[in-house]
Write a protein that holds these residues in place. Sequence first.
Motif, PDB file in Angstrom:
ATOM      1  N   ASN A 634       0.971  -1.207  -0.067  1.00  0.00           N
ATOM      2  CA  ASN A 634      -0.204  -0.140   0.116  1.00  0.00           C
ATOM      3  C   ASN A 634       0.763   1.332   0.042  1.00  0.00           C
ATOM      4  OD1 ASN A 634      -2.678  -0.958   0.141  1.00  0.00           O
ATOM      5  ND2 ASN A 634      -1.902  -2.209   1.954  1.00  0.00           N
ATOM      6  N   ILE A 635       2.100   1.301   0.158  1.00  0.00           N
ATOM      7  CA  ILE A 635       2.940   2.457   0.151  1.00  0.00           C
ATOM      8  C   ILE A 635       3.441   2.551  -1.221  1.00  0.00           C
ATOM      9  CG2 ILE A 635       5.231   1.094   0.218  1.00  0.00           C
ATOM     10  CD1 ILE A 635       4.280   4.343   2.186  1.00  0.00           C
ATOM     11  N   ALA A 636       3.049   1.779  -2.153  1.00  0.00           N
ATOM     12  CA  ALA A 636       3.565   2.052  -3.541  1.00  0.00           C
ATOM     13  C   ALA A 636       3.107   3.315  -4.152  1.00  0.00           C
ATOM     14  CB  ALA A 636       2.948   0.855  -4.482  1.00  0.00           C
ATOM     15  N   PRO A 637       1.848   3.768  -4.157  1.00  0.00           N
ATOM     16  CA  PRO A 637       1.451   4.942  -4.797  1.00  0.00           C
ATOM     17  C   PRO A 637       2.283   6.249  -4.375  1.00  0.00           C
ATOM     18  CG  PRO A 637      -0.566   3.862  -4.074  1.00  0.00           C
ATOM     19  CD  PRO A 637       0.753   3.047  -3.338  1.00  0.00           C
ATOM     20  N   PHE A 638       2.910   6.061  -3.222  1.00  0.00           N
ATOM     21  CA  PHE A 638       3.642   7.441  -2.497  1.00  0.00           C
ATOM     22  C   PHE A 638       5.190   6.962  -2.642  1.00  0.00           C
ATOM     23  CE2 PHE A 638      -0.169   5.813  -0.071  1.00  0.00           C
ATOM     24  CZ  PHE A 638      -0.839   7.089  -0.408  1.00  0.00           C
ATOM     25  N   ALA A 639       5.569   5.833  -3.038  1.00  0.00           N
ATOM     26  CA  ALA A 639       7.138   5.353  -2.667  1.00  0.00           C
ATOM     27  C   ALA A 639       8.018   5.977  -3.412  1.00  0.00           C
ATOM     28  CB  ALA A 639       7.221   3.735  -3.053  1.00  0.00           C
ATOM     29  N   LYS A 640       7.481   6.592  -4.886  1.00  0.00           N
ATOM     30  CA  LYS A 640       8.686   7.365  -5.715  1.00  0.00           C
ATOM     31  C   LYS A 640       9.103   8.521  -5.315  1.00  0.00           C
ATOM     32  CE  LYS A 640       9.365   8.666 -10.408  1.00  0.00           C
ATOM     33  NZ  LYS A 640       8.643   8.933 -11.810  1.00  0.00           N
ATOM     34  N   PRO A 641       8.335   9.626  -4.799  1.00  0.00           N
ATOM     35  CA  PRO A 641       8.898  10.867  -4.130  1.00  0.00           C
ATOM     36  C   PRO A 641       9.659  10.510  -2.973  1.00  0.00           C
ATOM     37  CG  PRO A 641       6.499  10.556  -3.839  1.00  0.00           C
ATOM     38  CD  PRO A 641       7.011   9.586  -4.631  1.00  0.00           C
ATOM     39  N   PHE A 642       9.340   9.490  -2.237  1.00  0.00           N
ATOM     40  CA  PHE A 642      10.229   9.378  -0.823  1.00  0.00           C
ATOM     41  C   PHE A 642      11.492   8.564  -1.311  1.00  0.00           C
ATOM     42  CE2 PHE A 642       5.956   8.123   1.561  1.00  0.00           C
ATOM     43  CZ  PHE A 642       5.866   9.475   1.933  1.00  0.00           C
ATOM     44  N   PHE A 643      11.436   7.576  -2.041  1.00  0.00           N
ATOM     45  CA  PHE A 643      12.714   6.927  -2.707  1.00  0.00           C
ATOM     46  C   PHE A 643      13.703   7.980  -3.489  1.00  0.00           C
ATOM     47  CE2 PHE A 643      15.231   4.166  -5.208  1.00  0.00           C
ATOM     48  CZ  PHE A 643      15.278   2.877  -4.452  1.00  0.00           C
ATOM     49  N   GLU A 644      13.092   8.978  -4.432  1.00  0.00           N
ATOM     50  CA  GLU A 644      14.087   9.736  -5.147  1.00  0.00           C
ATOM     51  C   GLU A 644      14.558  10.854  -4.069  1.00  0.00           C
ATOM     52  OE1 GLU A 644      11.442  11.507  -7.852  1.00  0.00           O
ATOM     53  OE2 GLU A 644      11.839   9.699  -9.263  1.00  0.00           O
ATOM     54  N   ARG A 645      13.595  11.247  -2.939  1.00  0.00           N
ATOM     55  CA  ARG A 645      14.389  12.499  -2.230  1.00  0.00           C
ATOM     56  C   ARG A 645      15.474  11.861  -1.177  1.00  0.00           C
ATOM     57  NH1 ARG A 645      10.858  16.436   1.807  1.00  0.00           N
ATOM     58  NH2 ARG A 645      12.642  17.685   2.146  1.00  0.00           N
ATOM     59  N   CYS A 646      15.431  10.397  -0.940  1.00  0.00           N
ATOM     60  CA  CYS A 646      16.144   9.698  -0.275  1.00  0.00           C
ATOM     61  C   CYS A 646      17.620   9.530  -0.912  1.00  0.00           C
ATOM     62  CB  CYS A 646      15.968   8.291   0.247  1.00  0.00           C
ATOM     63  SG  CYS A 646      14.719   8.275   1.655  1.00  0.00           S
ATOM     64  N   ILE A 647      17.395   9.180  -2.375  1.00  0.00           N
ATOM     65  CA  ILE A 647      18.663   9.225  -3.088  1.00  0.00           C
ATOM     66  C   ILE A 647      18.953  10.553  -3.033  1.00  0.00           C
ATOM     67  CG2 ILE A 647      19.216   8.888  -5.611  1.00  0.00           C
ATOM     68  CD1 ILE A 647      18.743   6.384  -4.235  1.00  0.00           C
ATOM     69  N   ARG A 648      18.614  11.675  -3.240  1.00  0.00           N
ATOM     70  CA  ARG A 648      18.979  12.807  -3.352  1.00  0.00           C
ATOM     71  C   ARG A 648      19.623  13.514  -2.179  1.00  0.00           C
ATOM     72  NH1 ARG A 648      14.741  15.883  -4.259  1.00  0.00           N
ATOM     73  NH2 ARG A 648      14.323  17.078  -2.621  1.00  0.00           N
ATOM     74  N   ILE A 649      19.092  13.108  -0.842  1.00  0.00           N
ATOM     75  CA  ILE A 649      19.721  13.493   0.229  1.00  0.00           C
ATOM     76  C   ILE A 649      20.887  12.843   0.450  1.00  0.00           C
ATOM     77  CG2 ILE A 649      19.622  13.295   2.748  1.00  0.00           C
ATOM     78  CD1 ILE A 649      16.464  13.785   2.505  1.00  0.00           C
ATOM     79  N   ILE A 650      21.198  11.456   0.359  1.00  0.00           N
ATOM     80  CA  ILE A 650      22.371  10.880   0.159  1.00  0.00           C
ATOM     81  C   ILE A 650      23.484  11.446  -0.751  1.00  0.00           C
ATOM     82  CG2 ILE A 650      23.555   8.554  -0.238  1.00  0.00           C
ATOM     83  CD1 ILE A 650      20.712   7.317   0.653  1.00  0.00           C
ATOM     84  N   HIS A 651      23.004  11.459  -1.884  1.00  0.00           N
ATOM     85  CA  HIS A 651      24.031  12.016  -2.989  1.00  0.00           C
ATOM     86  C   HIS A 651      24.570  13.459  -2.358  1.00  0.00           C
ATOM     87  CE1 HIS A 651      24.894  13.761  -6.914  1.00  0.00           C
ATOM     88  NE2 HIS A 651      26.049  12.812  -6.839  1.00  0.00           N
TER      89      HIS A 651
END
Length: 941
Positions: A634-651
């Motif tokens: 059920n997290i799938a519809p919200f996952a992309k922005p969370f995932f992308e922001r985590c990648i950005r923060i790490i980078h």
Amino acid sequence: MEWQPEQQPIASLTQLLRDSLSGHDAKAQRNAEKMLQHVKGASPDFNNYLVWIATTSTNPTSLSAENYFAARSAAAIMLKNNVRTGWEKIAEPSKVYVKATIVLGLQDATLQIRNFAGNVITEIVRVGGILGWPQILPELVGMASSQSSPAIIDGAMGALFKICEDNKRALDKQYQSQRPLDFLLPELLRFTSNPTAKVRSRALASINVFLNEPIASTCRAQIDNILPRFVALASDPDDEVRRYVCRAFALLADGIPNVLLPHMQGIVAYTLTQQRDLQNSELALDAAEFFFEASSTPILRDALRPYIAEIIPVLLDSMVYDEDDQARLEGDADDADEEDEAKDIKPVFADAKQKGSLAVSSDGVAKTNGQAHESVNGYAYEDDLSDGEIEDDDAYGADPEDEWNLRKCSAASLDSLATHNGAPVFEITLPWLQENLQHQDWQNREAAVLALGAIGPGCIDTVQQHLPQLIPYLLTLLDDHQPVVRQITCWALGRFAGWAAHLAGDGKIQMFQPIMDGILQRMLDKNKKVQESAASAFATLEEAANIELMPYCAVIVQQFVRCFDQYKDKNMFILYDCVQTLAEHAGPALAQPELVKLLMPALITRWSKVQDQSREMFPLLECLSYVATALQENIAPFAKPFFERCIRIIHQNLQEGFTANEEEYLDPPDKDFLVTSLDLLSAIIQSLSEQQAVALTSASEPNMLELLTYCMRDPNNDVRQSAYALLGDSAIYIFPLLAPHLPPILELVIAQLDLSQGISADPETGYRVINNACWSCGEISMRASPQMLEPFIPRLLQKLGAILTATNVPQSLNENSAIAIGRLGISSHAALALHLASIAPPFLSVMRNVQWTDEKGHAFKGFVHIVLDAPEKMEACLLDFFSAMAGAPGVVLTGMGSEGPAEGFERALGTYKGMVGQGWDAFLGNLPAEQQQALRGLYRF
């Protein structure tokens, strides 16, 4: 010829020193600091001038008296810093001069200069060692023993105390069969008889330094000489002396409790008398500390029992706010609509996650991100901070309610006494509760609620018969006109939540539901402190109730959403904790579509407001990790922005840390951003379908797995711990994407499996990193082909084997290495079979202590493959192997099917039956009868 200063350098140097303290002229201050550093590097006599200026009271300059005093202070501070950072580089003649001269500062007429001089002396002893200045202790003792001015005696005693405080271990260390403390302790005891109260109190304070754990061996040996002096000083007319006597009794109760047993009646009477002196709150607190320590120590706990009828009334009266606190607290207003100031929000810190089914300490406590939820208005006497929680920092100012004080100490002592004495404590307390719970003065009502919350859980068997009357009354206090009463009532109700949550039938309806509803309602109180206390209490309730909360998730989430709409920044942190704890303990219920539609928009609204660089991002990311795990697909519809922001923060954080060639760190990145972002990536990957997780990871820019390799090389243990957790999750859920990156990743895994990695500086977190590396190695082994692993097998086995047989590591690490070796055998059993004779005995020994889970089943599936490749190498431990097979629960074997070891066990038994031949039944007869029966019942052979 003794060194003498020149007038011109003194004049210019004093001016620079004065300007270096200039708070009103920043430019002059910077220029002065720059010039002082230049002079320091250019002049070999620089420290001589500093000590001369610091200790010369007669002003030889044109500066005003005030400015010259400031220059002296600055000189002493700079001298101390120079000693700390470069004593070994100072020329020997200068060292001799500094030592000889700084002692003169102890004779100064001003207390501040005497203190500065004592600081410099202490620093010289600390960095140069006791033997580097052996004459200083006798010299200070001589000054303190003299009949000279009070200033000299005060300076000497102050310096002695500072030396004791900063050099405790060194003074108790043996040097050529002697300890400096053997000389100093008798002198300090002699000073406790000095006619001057300040000398007596300083001497006691110095002795108490050595009674703190670990207690100095000299004090243990001399305790028969020390204790009579404390007893004699118990009747001292000076409050400060009696404070240190009380503190000494508390320290002895913790460190050498048996020496107090013959004196318990007198000590109890004495400390009760001191605690009743509410005009001196510090003395009363030091007295109360004795009861806290003694009630926590088994040998003294029993000795206190005859006196609890005398002790408890004093503890109860000490829990009532004094007049100053009453005036302060009555000024609390409804402030829920006011924005928080930055200074009101204390920093938060993130912790990494431990992976694997064995991620527990020796006491069975999971080393994951559990929370501590003591309300700030309770007594919270253990500083057990965890992820997302607020840590005190002096730079942010101290809230009086956060400080350890007489009220909290008394409540903690009452809690301990109730826990260990039960019904008698409650029976003594009950009349006081009945009188004060309905008292017209709010401070008495508040103290009664605190007492009930402190005492109740410790003697719940006795208290519970009264709770049907007490709980409804507590619920009415949630509407008390005083915020502080509402605040403490939330905390107290949270203390009874565990009891109420597990009542059956009507009991739960009558008790738990009203407690839950009452605390939930206070979460939207008009006072921020009440909001905070209610949220903290509700997090406690969530942990205590666990899955019992699942039927109430709709009501809870609705209230949380309202809180997201109304809370200001500070209380948002504890709200994240509430959401996270609900997701952790009642997760499946949160996955209902209607609750997802309620909760996720509130979280996303906050997510959109928090900046990448904000420290609020840590608890928010961690909260989302638990929510993602609870919601699963059920997290799938919200996952992309969370995932992308985590990648950005790490980078972003990695970019800020690396040099241009990306080979080493210029400045370490902020580990908290990395830890929480890595953990949320793990949670998202676990929650999505493989197709969704692969698609999301494939589209990441920069590539997630490339960023992961950088995090696996990070110098910070917490970052690497979370990185290896993400590596293992990637092996489980997105192995096709991980496979092309395996060669460099396995090189990093092998390096991390070295027991010397990160252990020396911080063993606890270092072992956690290695634990996660073992776990991720096992997950990779479950899925990688023999060809992928073949080049790495010898080194992996060598490192895992070293961990398996290590005797100086946590047991869980031995166990995780055993599981990793077993899993490695699933695909690479032929290579491991060459070493079976050395692997098998420690593997079986360690696995004997591991509970049967799928991970243990996987490990034995791989191990039995190794055995079948070289069955002749099991001679030394074959019976142990059979015993392990007999101990496998049938439900696990059946449940795992082909993923488990059942088929392999049957083949192994058949192989050995054929090898042993006619002596098979006799061989099995070496096993206990129940194990023989289990083997025949579980397997066909």
